[in-house]
Design an enzyme around this catalytic site. Structure first.
Site, mmCIF file in Angstrom:
data_model
loop_
_atom_site.group_PDB
_atom_site.id
_atom_site.type_symbol
_atom_site.label_atom_id
_atom_site.label_comp_id
_atom_site.label_asym_id
_atom_site.label_seq_id
_atom_site.Cartn_x
_atom_site.Cartn_y
_atom_site.Cartn_z
ATOM 1 N N CYS A 139 -0.915 28.455 -81.385
ATOM 2 C CA CYS A 139 0.402 29.053 -81.573
ATOM 3 C C CYS A 139 1.417 27.995 -81.149
ATOM 4 O O CYS A 139 1.077 26.829 -80.971
ATOM 5 C CB CYS A 139 0.525 30.328 -80.733
ATOM 6 N N GLY A 140 2.644 28.403 -80.952
ATOM 7 C CA GLY A 140 3.646 27.464 -80.474
ATOM 8 C C GLY A 140 3.463 27.132 -79.010
ATOM 9 O O GLY A 140 3.907 26.090 -78.533
#
Length: 112
Positions: free
Chosen positions: A67-68
């Site tokens: 994910c980020g």
């Protein structure tokens, strides 16, 4: 019975797991993939509708979630462990560290 926590692994370890057959799952938003780039071969999954992807994946399949940040990947990885997946890891530092480690990234097509 207590579920094992998913592994938090380095981008280099993540790349090695993917090279050895792990399923790479990108749970970043479409806007983040357009802005930052995509990971070739990654499965795109909506973190709020995991059954759409994981309902058809064997629980023995090794999975790497990106994910980020770990704040985005950890809940997804934990949810997969809770669903019975045995080999789940997520990437320390998220997509930015994946990219900075020199792992494959490509420009995402513009939304439109």
């Amino acid at each position: 019975m207590t579920s094992q926590a998913p592994d938090l692994i380095s981008p280099t370890d993540a790349g090695a797991r993917v090279a050895n057959g792990a399923l790479l799952v990108d749970v970043r938003s479409a806007s983040r993939r357009v802005a930052d780039g995509a990971i070739p071969g990654a499965i795109i999954a909506d973190r709020h509708d995991l059954k759409a992807v994981f309902g058809v994946v064997s629980v023995d399949t090794p999975i790497v979630v990106v994910c980020g940040s770990v704040d985005g990947s950890r809940p997804v990885a934990e949810a997969l462990v809770a669903e019975g997946f045995a080999d789940v890891a997520h990437v320390d530092g998220g997509f930015a560290q994946w990219r900075d480690a020199g792992l494959p990234v490509e420009a995402a097509p513009a939304a439109g």
